[in-house]
Design an enzyme around this catalytic site. Structure first.
Site, PDB file in Angstrom:
ATOM      1  CE  LYS A  88      35.086  51.848   2.171  1.00 40.63           C
ATOM      2  NZ  LYS A  88      33.764  52.111   1.403  1.00 40.63           N
ATOM      3  CB  SER A 165      33.826  55.706  -0.059  1.00 35.02           C
ATOM      4  OG  SER A 165      33.630  54.370   0.599  1.00 35.02           O
ATOM      5  CB  SER A 189      30.604  53.223  -1.051  1.00 40.78           C
ATOM      6  OG  SER A 189      30.704  54.724  -1.040  1.00 40.78           O
TER       7      SER A 189
END
Length: 495
Positions: A88, A165, A189
């Site tokens: 990420k 996210s 997330s």
């Protein structure tokens, strides 16, 4: 074998990949090349998933180095030898950008790896790419709220959201752009993208995995953790990244609480005799899609058939007294600025600098204004009130669970299917991830099937701190009994 395409690439597991290397059925270069071909075909073209923000330009050189080392020694370099990992874009990889999804940080190249990335490299993993995300991790239901490089699309139905996210990691793993992935979870997330993309994800106990080198959102709730297509792959990744790290003082709490390996949790009977409560208050009939509730009901029946002792419903009398409570803006500012302070010249050092740059998604303007003008956390009464409220919340849940003899909670990750991209008005997301975040407890997601239009939903299992091993046992037992995951149809095998 160099240059050939390994026919086992689709849905490849860590174990199958390592076995293929050892048997010389393929090599790391061929595997990486095959993943890069899929990325080339599908991430910007075809269904245009836009799940990746940057591919490691040195990845083929690194793959070839692993192949040479294996050819010379006959031994794999570690437990993740040649396993391609997706990271990420709020976790530092030296030489690759860390933007946190924000154009204000475009071009920033951190000089050091995050602790978990150092551990991945030491285990032999290949850092394949950085994944897209909601800007500054501020977006739970989707990740349309970033302009770098564009929002990711759900490979099961590209009109719908990946979840945020860590939506880029979720979509890329589901699409077989890599084998294992890293996400972060403050408010859901890791869990929302895992649910939306039919993969497995763990929000670990807070101190289990070091957050050093990660751009966080709210330190008290921030976690970083593993995402994968199977529980076994998640465990292979967790075994490598878990551990105490002096660079993240919170991890001192993990000392003595991490088993030698989480692989001992991969038990077909792992759900047997587990006391599990169904928290129906989190997904009431009036606030849920009946198709998702039906999936949850079937999952509960499956757990019962696996020997779990089910309390349905588990009622928390004070449930309505403890709604979702947002992060204090003062803590958001402090956590973001802790990371921004180490960026190079020309990059913002404060949230106010981000505002001044005008390089942010319009959806974030109000939140950025609030954060930029917030006081220091130790002077913010909102922080003290939230901390007191969360203590009462934990006490309420503990009372209810202890009274019912329950050790774990189950609920859907979200009580509605993944939303349409950009839909902010017509249907609620129904996310339930705020519960574990507010409790500061670990939680795991495992696929529980599909509702409308092949849209995935995930079963969420929540436990008390340091119950990660037991959560894995339940998830693995359920996964092996049901095998709900199937690869998405928009990204088929390449010829």
């Amino acid at each position: 074998m160099s240059g050939s395409v390994w026919q086992g690439l689709m849905e490849a597991s860590v174990d199958s990949m390592l076995a293929a290397y050892q048997a010389r059925e393929t090599d790391v270069r061929s595997v990486v090349r095959a993943y890069l071909d899929r990325i080339e075909a599908y991430d910007r073209r075809g269904p245009a998933l836009w799940s990746l923000i940057a591919v490691n330009p040195d990845v083929m050189k690194e793959a070839e180095a692993l192949d040479r080392a294996f050819a010379a020694s006959g031994k794999l370099s570690g437990p993740l030898h040649g396993v391609p990992a997706l990271i990420k874009d709020n976790v530092d990889v030296a030489g690759l950008p860390t933007t946190g999804g924000s154009r204000a940080l475009a071009g920033w190249l951190p000089p050091r790896d995050a602790t978990l990335v150092t551990k991945l490299r030491a285990a032999g993993a290949i850092i394949l790419a950085k994944t897209t995300m909601s800007e500054f991790a501020r977006g739970g239901i989707d990740n349309i709220n970033s302009v770098l490089p564009g929002f990711a699309r759900n490979p099961y139905n590209t009109a719908h959201a990946t979840g945020g996210s860590s939506g880029g990691t979720g979509a890329a793993l589901a699409a077989n752009f890599g084998t294992i992935g890293i996400g972060s979870d403050t408010w859901g997330s890791i869990r929302n993208p895992s649910s939306n993309n039919a993969i497995v994800g763990l929000r670990p106990s807070r101190a289990l995995v070091s957050r050093h080198g990660m751009m966080g959102l709210y330190d008290a709730r921030d976690t970083v953790g593993p995402m994968a297509r199977t529980v076994a792959d998640l465990v292979a990744l967790l075994d490598v990244i878990a551990g105490v790290d002096p660079e993240d003082p919170a991890t001192a709490g993990a000392a003595g609480k991490i088993p030698p390996t989480f692989k001992t949790c991969l038990k077909a009977n792992g759900a047997n005799r587990k006391r599990i409560g169904v928290l129906r208050q989190a997904f009431p009939p009036g606030g849920s899609d009946p198709a998702v509730t039906a999936l949850l009901d079937r999952a509960v029946a499956d757990l019962r058939s696996l020997g779990a002792e089910i309390v349905d419903p588990l009622v928390v009398p004070e449930f309505d007294d403890h709604p979702a409570r947002p992060h204090p803006q003062s803590e958001v500012r402090a956590t973001l600025e802790k990371y921004l302070a180490k960026t190079g010249p020309g990059y913002p050092k404060t949230v106010a600098d981000v505002m001044a740059s005008q390089k942010f998604h319009p959806l974030h303007e109000a939140g950025l204004i609030a954060a930029s003008t917030a006081p220091n956390p130790n002077e913010d009464p909102a922080v003290k009130k939230l901390e007191a409220d969360e203590i009462r919340m934990r006490e309420a849940y503990e009372r209810a669970m202890t009274g019912a003899g329950v050790d774990f909670l189950v609920m859907p990750c979200a009580s509605f299917p993944p939303k349409l991209n950009g839909d902010r008005n017509t249907t609620p997301a129904g996310s339930t991830t705020w519960i574990a975040s507010g409790l500061h407890w670990p939680a795991i997601i495992v696929p529980m099937g599909y509702s409308h239009d092949d849209l995935p939903s995930g079963l969420q299992v929540v436990g008390r701190p340091w119950s990660d091993a037991a959560l894995i046992e339940i998830a693995y037992s359920y996964e092996q009994a049901t095998h709900h995951r199937h690869p998405p149809g928009t990204v088929p095998p390449l010829n």
